[in-house]
Design an enzyme around this catalytic site. Structure first.
Site, PDB file in Angstrom:
ATOM      1  N   GLN A  17       0.467  -0.705   0.218  1.00 24.63           N
ATOM      2  CA  GLN A  17       0.142   0.116  -0.064  1.00 24.63           C
ATOM      3  C   GLN A  17       0.771   1.099   0.157  1.00 24.63           C
ATOM      4  OE1 GLN A  17      -3.662   2.310   3.257  1.00 24.63           O
ATOM      5  NE2 GLN A  17      -2.796  -0.156   2.931  1.00 24.63           N
ATOM      6  N   GLU A 139       0.956  -1.323   8.460  1.00 23.05           N
ATOM      7  CA  GLU A 139       0.401   0.077   9.074  1.00 23.05           C
ATOM      8  C   GLU A 139       0.027   0.490  10.181  1.00 23.05           C
ATOM      9  OE1 GLU A 139      -1.990   3.333   9.351  1.00 23.05           O
ATOM     10  OE2 GLU A 139      -1.410   2.150   7.232  1.00 23.05           O
ATOM     11  N   ASP A 168       0.450   3.592   6.296  1.00 26.25           N
ATOM     12  CA  ASP A 168       0.729   3.376   4.317  1.00 26.25           C
ATOM     13  C   ASP A 168       0.430   4.325   3.852  1.00 26.25           C
ATOM     14  OD1 ASP A 168       1.864   0.991   4.481  1.00 26.25           O
ATOM     15  OD2 ASP A 168      -0.215   0.094   5.302  1.00 26.25           O
ATOM     16  N   GLY A 247      -8.874  20.768  19.363  1.00 26.81           N
ATOM     17  CA  GLY A 247      -7.939  22.311  18.859  1.00 26.81           C
ATOM     18  C   GLY A 247      -8.710  23.432  19.842  1.00 26.81           C
ATOM     19  N   GLY A 248      -9.034  24.879  19.586  1.00 28.74           N
ATOM     20  CA  GLY A 248      -9.582  25.491  20.845  1.00 28.74           C
ATOM     21  C   GLY A 248     -10.907  25.477  20.379  1.00 28.74           C
TER      22      GLY A 248
END
Length: 415
Positions: A17, A139, A168, A247-248
């Site tokens: 892959q 993977e 991959d 995140g914020g």
């Protein structure tokens, strides 16, 4: 219309892959990708996870579009001469063999440079230089070694790998960028160079926000946007954060109407600060817009669990698509949890070429992922994957071999 990589010839020694993801992307942009395979077997994924007996698997066909296949015995002395001729005519060699395999074949960097100083040799490896550089990686190993698994899942459960193939396919995308960059530099220097994309490095690059959070945690001892705050505890390393946004803008996955029987009747909902008043109006909690305990992002952080529970009471009265339609009118960021069945049947994705139906001579019609990167002057045409060795004679003729020479090579077992 011409293609972005017209005239670039790729010698493709990749399999499974990570490497095929890279070379398929280059082929979609117009490069001539010549996939070198073992006679009688080829890429191992031709037979992995087969759904039709004796037919190339979807695993193979969905990673090898727009390529040509040649079969060469790399251990045969005459086969090695054919490879030398190909190296002299190609621009890039791409491989994702186990560490040292290319050297053992007799094609060291020095040997390749002697044959073609302009050749770019691009490699996927599990790890870069260091204690693990000789280890074989797949993977899920890459996801674990790159920091993704330790930060995925819920805090009261084990590490979890992602369904997205960030080890991959993610590394293949990184390698493709490295190749195109090296090709551009070659226009200035005239020289080839080595390009390395380590799977651990690629996964870490996609997990950079977690490395950010590790430093924040060491400095402050807490991270207020994580679900562990304020009642949970933080250890020395970034914890698993469930469905928190990272995140914020706090977000969470919430149940929608029908969740009892549909495992994907959910929506991702973000409580973005600029639309907080609109969120309060939609869910019938208008008083929260001015309540000191909820009015500001900082004030809301200790109450996120209660806030999402209240929002979920509203989303559970709507299907995920009904909720999307209402929330989008107010610019409230959200997204439905789409199943693979829903994605496969989505007309807009067919229209943009993100999902493509391809016809195969032995498999028939099947769906595949199209080019995720759209260029206005280099449109992608997704062509079927090659049959094993389908283009051997064609490529040999392009290298200057006569029909008689090709026949002799085949008799000798070189091709």
């Amino acid at each position: 219309m011409s293609k972005a990589l017209d005239g670039v010839r790729i010698l493709d020694f990749t399999h499974v892959q990570s490497g095929p993801t890279c070379t398929q992307l280059l082929a979609w942009f117009g490069a001539d990708v010549i996939k070198v395979e073992r006679a009688g077997a080829g890429d191992i994924t031709r037979e992995q996870l087969r759904d039709i007996p004796d037919v190339d698997s979807l695993y193979f066909t969905m990673l090898n579009h727009n390529k040509r296949s040649v079969t060469i015995d790399t251990k045969n002395p005459e086969g090695k001469l054919v490879l030398e001729a190909m190296i002299q005519k190609c621009d890039v060699l791409v491989e994702n063999f186990a560490p040292g395999a290319l050297d053992r074949m007799g094609f060291t960097w020095e040997r390749i440079q002697a044959l073609n100083p302009r050749m770019i040799v691009a490699s996927v490896k599990g790890f870069g230089p260091g204690p693990y550089e000789d280890c074989k990686v797949y993977e899920n190993v890459a996801q674990c070694a790159g920091g993704a698994a330790s930060t995925t899942g819920f805090d009261d459960g084990p590490p979890v790998v992602s369904g997205a193939q960030i080890g991959d396919s993610g590394t293949g995308l990184h390698l493709a960028l490295g190749i195109v960059t090296a090709l551009y530099q070659r226009t200035q220097t005239g020289r080839g160079q080595k390009v390395l994309a380590a799977m651990q490095d690629g996964v870490l690059n996609l997990c950079r926000v977690k490395l950010r959070d590790q430093q924040r945690l060491e400095r402050t001892g807490t991270m207020k946007e994580y679900p562990q705050y304020p009642n949970g505890t933080f250890g020395e390393a970034v914890p698993r954060a469930g469905n928190a946004s990272g995140g914020g803008q706090p977000g969470w996955i919430l149940k929608c109407k029908g969740w009892e029987t549909d495992p994907n009747a959910y929506i991702y909902f973000i409580t973005q600060a600029p639309v907080w008043a609109k969120i309060c109006n939609v869910i019938g909690k208008e008083e929260w817009a001015t309540d000191p305990n909820y009015a500001t992002p900082a004030a809301r952080l200790p109450h996120l669990k209660d806030i999402f529970a209240e929002i979920e009471r509203w989303t559970m009265t709507k299907t995920k698509f009904e909720a999307m339609q209402i929330l989008n009118k107010y610019d409230i960021p959200c997204g439905p949890i789409l199943s693979m069945k829903e994605i496969a049947e989505e007309p807009s994705l067919r229209k943009t070429g993100t999902i493509v139906e391809v016809d195969h001579p032995t498999r028939g019609k099947y769906l595949t992922v199209g080019n995720p990167i759209k260029l206005s002057d280099s449109p992608t045409e997704v062509k079927r994957s090659p049959l094993l060795g389908e283009h051997t004679d064609e490529v040999m003729a392009e290298l200057g071999y006569s029909p008689e020479q090709i026949s002799a090579l085949r008799t000798a077992g070189a091709i």
